[in-house]
Design an enzyme around this catalytic site. Structure first.
Site, PDB file in Angstrom:
ATOM      1  N   TYR A  65     133.232 126.912  60.594  1.00  0.00           N
ATOM      2  CA  TYR A  65     132.526 125.634  60.467  1.00  0.00           C
ATOM      3  C   TYR A  65     132.284 125.302  58.990  1.00  0.00           C
ATOM      4  O   TYR A  65     131.694 126.074  58.245  1.00  0.00           O
ATOM      5  CB  TYR A  65     131.179 125.655  61.217  1.00  0.00           C
ATOM      6  CG  TYR A  65     131.312 125.700  62.732  1.00  0.00           C
ATOM      7  CD1 TYR A  65     132.510 125.380  63.375  1.00  0.00           C
ATOM      8  CD2 TYR A  65     130.239 126.063  63.532  1.00  0.00           C
ATOM      9  CE1 TYR A  65     132.627 125.420  64.760  1.00  0.00           C
ATOM     10  CE2 TYR A  65     130.346 126.104  64.918  1.00  0.00           C
ATOM     11  CZ  TYR A  65     131.551 125.785  65.519  1.00  0.00           C
ATOM     12  OH  TYR A  65     131.663 125.834  66.895  1.00  0.00           O
ATOM     13  N   HIS A 136     136.527 132.819  69.719  1.00  0.00           N
ATOM     14  CA  HIS A 136     136.489 131.351  69.707  1.00  0.00           C
ATOM     15  C   HIS A 136     137.511 130.725  70.656  1.00  0.00           C
ATOM     16  O   HIS A 136     137.213 129.731  71.336  1.00  0.00           O
ATOM     17  CB  HIS A 136     136.731 130.860  68.267  1.00  0.00           C
ATOM     18  CG  HIS A 136     136.093 129.568  67.926  1.00  0.00           C
ATOM     19  ND1 HIS A 136     135.718 129.242  66.660  1.00  0.00           N
ATOM     20  CD2 HIS A 136     135.763 128.493  68.673  1.00  0.00           C
ATOM     21  CE1 HIS A 136     135.184 128.029  66.641  1.00  0.00           C
ATOM     22  NE2 HIS A 136     135.211 127.554  67.862  1.00  0.00           N
ATOM     23  N   SER A 166     134.741 131.938  74.209  1.00  0.00           N
ATOM     24  CA  SER A 166     134.652 130.484  74.247  1.00  0.00           C
ATOM     25  C   SER A 166     136.036 129.961  74.635  1.00  0.00           C
ATOM     26  O   SER A 166     137.055 130.544  74.261  1.00  0.00           O
ATOM     27  CB  SER A 166     134.244 129.971  72.864  1.00  0.00           C
ATOM     28  OG  SER A 166     134.193 128.564  72.871  1.00  0.00           O
ATOM     29  N   LEU A 236     126.360 116.373  74.275  1.00  0.00           N
ATOM     30  CA  LEU A 236     125.900 114.980  74.159  1.00  0.00           C
ATOM     31  C   LEU A 236     127.087 114.021  74.166  1.00  0.00           C
ATOM     32  O   LEU A 236     126.903 112.801  74.033  1.00  0.00           O
ATOM     33  CB  LEU A 236     125.112 114.786  72.849  1.00  0.00           C
ATOM     34  CG  LEU A 236     123.751 115.469  72.760  1.00  0.00           C
ATOM     35  CD1 LEU A 236     123.240 115.460  71.311  1.00  0.00           C
ATOM     36  CD2 LEU A 236     122.744 114.774  73.666  1.00  0.00           C
ATOM     37  N   THR A 292     123.562 117.707  67.020  1.00  0.00           N
ATOM     38  CA  THR A 292     123.041 116.652  66.150  1.00  0.00           C
ATOM     39  C   THR A 292     122.262 117.257  64.970  1.00  0.00           C
ATOM     40  O   THR A 292     121.532 118.224  65.134  1.00  0.00           O
ATOM     41  CB  THR A 292     122.152 115.664  66.929  1.00  0.00           C
ATOM     42  OG1 THR A 292     121.564 114.757  65.996  1.00  0.00           O
ATOM     43  CG2 THR A 292     121.046 116.354  67.715  1.00  0.00           C
TER      44      THR A 292
HETATM   45  N1  LIG Z   1     133.355 126.594  71.031  1.00  0.00           N
HETATM   46  C1  LIG Z   1     133.975 125.549  70.531  1.00  0.00           C
HETATM   47  O1  LIG Z   1     135.215 125.448  70.543  1.00  0.00           O
HETATM   48  C2  LIG Z   1     133.156 124.442  69.949  1.00  0.00           C
HETATM   49  C3  LIG Z   1     133.762 123.230  69.582  1.00  0.00           C
HETATM   50  C4  LIG Z   1     132.956 122.222  69.050  1.00  0.00           C
HETATM   51  C5  LIG Z   1     131.584 122.425  68.907  1.00  0.00           C
HETATM   52  N2  LIG Z   1     131.027 123.636  69.247  1.00  0.00           N
HETATM   53  C6  LIG Z   1     129.566 123.863  69.124  1.00  0.00           C
HETATM   54  O2  LIG Z   1     128.906 122.856  69.837  1.00  0.00           O
HETATM   55  C7  LIG Z   1     127.948 122.194  68.998  1.00  0.00           C
HETATM   56  C8  LIG Z   1     127.806 120.760  69.402  1.00  0.00           C
HETATM   57  O3  LIG Z   1     129.033 120.103  69.258  1.00  0.00           O
HETATM   58  P1  LIG Z   1     129.138 118.592  68.767  1.00  0.00           P
HETATM   59  O4  LIG Z   1     128.356 118.401  67.529  1.00  0.00           O
HETATM   60  O5  LIG Z   1     130.570 118.258  68.775  1.00  0.00           O
HETATM   61  O6  LIG Z   1     128.491 117.836  70.005  1.00  0.00           O
HETATM   62  P2  LIG Z   1     127.258 116.930  70.438  1.00  0.00           P
HETATM   63  O7  LIG Z   1     125.987 117.680  70.377  1.00  0.00           O
HETATM   64  O8  LIG Z   1     127.708 116.365  71.730  1.00  0.00           O
HETATM   65  O9  LIG Z   1     127.219 115.728  69.399  1.00  0.00           O
HETATM   66  C9  LIG Z   1     126.633 115.820  68.126  1.00  0.00           C
HETATM   67  C10 LIG Z   1     127.401 114.906  67.201  1.00  0.00           C
HETATM   68  O10 LIG Z   1     127.357 113.583  67.736  1.00  0.00           O
HETATM   69  C11 LIG Z   1     126.600 112.737  66.877  1.00  0.00           C
HETATM   70  N3  LIG Z   1     125.657 111.982  67.718  1.00  0.00           N
HETATM   71  C12 LIG Z   1     125.068 112.390  68.834  1.00  0.00           C
HETATM   72  N4  LIG Z   1     124.276 111.424  69.341  1.00  0.00           N
HETATM   73  C13 LIG Z   1     124.378 110.371  68.515  1.00  0.00           C
HETATM   74  C14 LIG Z   1     123.822 109.082  68.508  1.00  0.00           C
HETATM   75  N5  LIG Z   1     122.994 108.668  69.463  1.00  0.00           N
HETATM   76  N6  LIG Z   1     124.133 108.278  67.492  1.00  0.00           N
HETATM   77  C15 LIG Z   1     124.964 108.685  66.536  1.00  0.00           C
HETATM   78  N7  LIG Z   1     125.542 109.922  66.483  1.00  0.00           N
HETATM   79  C16 LIG Z   1     125.254 110.756  67.481  1.00  0.00           C
HETATM   80  C17 LIG Z   1     125.836 113.643  65.942  1.00  0.00           C
HETATM   81  O11 LIG Z   1     125.593 112.987  64.713  1.00  0.00           O
HETATM   82  P3  LIG Z   1     124.196 113.267  63.940  1.00  0.00           P
HETATM   83  O12 LIG Z   1     124.299 114.639  63.358  1.00  0.00           O
HETATM   84  O13 LIG Z   1     124.148 112.194  62.930  1.00  0.00           O
HETATM   85  O14 LIG Z   1     123.113 113.131  64.969  1.00  0.00           O
HETATM   86  C18 LIG Z   1     126.778 114.837  65.827  1.00  0.00           C
HETATM   87  O15 LIG Z   1     127.816 114.555  64.897  1.00  0.00           O
HETATM   88  C19 LIG Z   1     128.486 122.428  67.579  1.00  0.00           C
HETATM   89  O16 LIG Z   1     127.468 122.341  66.597  1.00  0.00           O
HETATM   90  C20 LIG Z   1     129.047 123.815  67.690  1.00  0.00           C
HETATM   91  O17 LIG Z   1     128.007 124.753  67.534  1.00  0.00           O
HETATM   92  C21 LIG Z   1     131.791 124.619  69.777  1.00  0.00           C
END
Ligand SMILES: NC(=O)c1ccc[n+]([C@@H]2O[C@H](COP(=O)([O-])OP(=O)(O)OC[C@H]3O[C@@H](n4cnc5c(N)ncnc54)[C@H](OP(=O)(O)O)[C@@H]3O)[C@@H](O)[C@H]2O)c1
Length: 329
Positions: A65, A136, A166, A236, A292
């Site tokens: 990351y 991963h 994962s 989300l 987020t």
């Molecule tokens: N195992 C894997 O392969 C894998 C892959 C991807 C992710 N992950 C893990 O999962 C976690 C979450 O993933 P994610 O960040 O992709 O998913 P998420 O929690 O679904 O979405 C968060 C992202 O969406 C934006 N967001 C959410 N609500 C919003 C809104 N109402 N308005 C504007 N922007 C919004 C956030 O921006 P803001 O920061 O500005 O709120 C952030 O960039 C990661 O941090 C990581 O730890 C794992």
């Protein structure tokens, strides 16, 4: 000394109830290897403190990351507040190699690479142990016996407490578990109101025409049988139903956003908690990994478990059917 069956069985459970996990992928600045600065440290501190205030104690990382900067910036917080280490559960991932050996991306679950990446993560996080290490993604080239051997050795040395995966299917988990002394502790998968193939698979056993899914059947059931915690990444759906709809949303996205807002108003909760509560209501007992970095949005997720308990069967199905944009078969 080798890890005995007794040692592994005596391992304390990593959770007693469903919980939110804070995903640290957004911390650390840009994805390129340029250094981070004070602004990134401040952003991380604010996000982590807010997560802690809302009761979150599990923090999810990966060595890749932000080119390692998510772990490094988190390590700075731990160095500033060493007492924090014992209050939280640190999870990180290994096995993806980015921009190495002339390849943009490849996977490597060899024993040598797992050890190398774990050592780098420990240094960046400024800790002597990982509470959970996840593989991963699957690496088709490494024999599961070698990968499992590497995980057992790290456990034996006290560098890693729990091991999990994962983006892996039930057969891939079972192939590893054959060589481990206890089942894998976690499987982290992409599951959300927008990424619904895990549900489509569940109701498409007889191959209904309108159902197509690449989610491997039996994966959630395998986790239920072995006790692996199911974590949902991108739960989300990056805000598509809670305030960051695309400029030209599909009719299903628009209708789902409206339904989420209506339920949020009725329940006196934030839309984010409705989106996550929907996920948490599934009997797989999903732990959403929220990504987020906005303190307001982190707080908006905090009522997810309570909302999950209050969503009715009708609400749950209405959200699913509206998001799929098509009645169930
Ligand atoms: N195992 C894997 O392969 C894998 C892959 C991807 C992710 N992950 C893990 O999962 C976690 C979450 O993933 P994610 O960040 O992709 O998913 P998420 O929690 O679904 O979405 C968060 C992202 O969406 C934006 N967001 C959410 N609500 C919003 C809104 N109402 N308005 C504007 N922007 C919004 C956030 O921006 P803001 O920061 O500005 O709120 C952030 O960039 C990661 O941090 C990581 O730890 C794992």
């Amino acid at each position: 000394m080798t890890v005995s069956q007794h040692d592994v069985v005596a391992t304390p459970a990593r959770r007693s109830e469903q919980q939110l996990v804070y995903g640290c992928m957004g911390l650390g600045g840009s994805w390129d290897p340029s250094p981070y600065g004070a602004a990134e440290v401040t952003q991380a501190e604010l996000a982590v403190r807010t997560a802690l205030e809302t009761g979150i104690t599990v923090f999810d990382h990966a060595d890749i990351y932000r080119s390692g900067k998510s772990e490094s910036v988190f390590g700075e917080l731990l160095a500033d507040d060493p007492a924090l280490r014992d209050r939280i559960h640190i999870q990180t991932k290994c096995g993806i190699r980015l921009g190495e050996d002339g390849l943009a991306v490849h996977y490597d679950l060899s024993a040598q690479n797992i050890r190398r990446q774990v050592q780098t993560s420990l240094e960046r996080l400024r800790t002597d142990r990982l509470d959970t290490l996840l593989l991963h993604r699957p690496d088709p080239l490494t024999d599961p016996a070698e990968t499992a051997g590497a995980l057992l050795a790290l456990r034996e040395e006290g560098l890693v407490h729990d091991v999990g995966v994962s983006n892996m299917s039930a057969p891939q988990m079972a192939a590893l578990e054959r060589h481990l002394v206890a089942p894998l502790a976690v499987n982290q998968l992409e599951l959300s109101l927008a990424k619904r193939d895990w549900l489509e698979t569940a109701v498409g056993v007889n191959g209904a025409q309108e159902i197509s899914s690449t989610f491997v059947p039996g994966t959630l059931e395998h986790c239920a049988k072995t006790g692996a915690v199911v974590q949902a990444w991108s739960p989300l759906a990056r805000g598509v139903y809670s305030g960051s709809a695309p400029s030209d949303p599909s009719p299903a996205e628009r209708a789902t956003g409206a339904l989420v807002r209506r339920l949020a108003d009725e329940l006196g909760a934030a839309p984010e908690s409705v989106v996550l509560g929907w996920l948490m209501k599934h009997p797989a007992s999903v732990d959403p990994v929220i990504g987020t970095t906005s303190p307001a949005r982190i707080r908006a997720c905090a009522d997810a478990a309570a909302v999950s308990a209050r969503l009715t069967r009708t609400d749950w199905y209405a959200l699913w059917v509206t998001a799929r944009g098509l009645d169930l078969p």
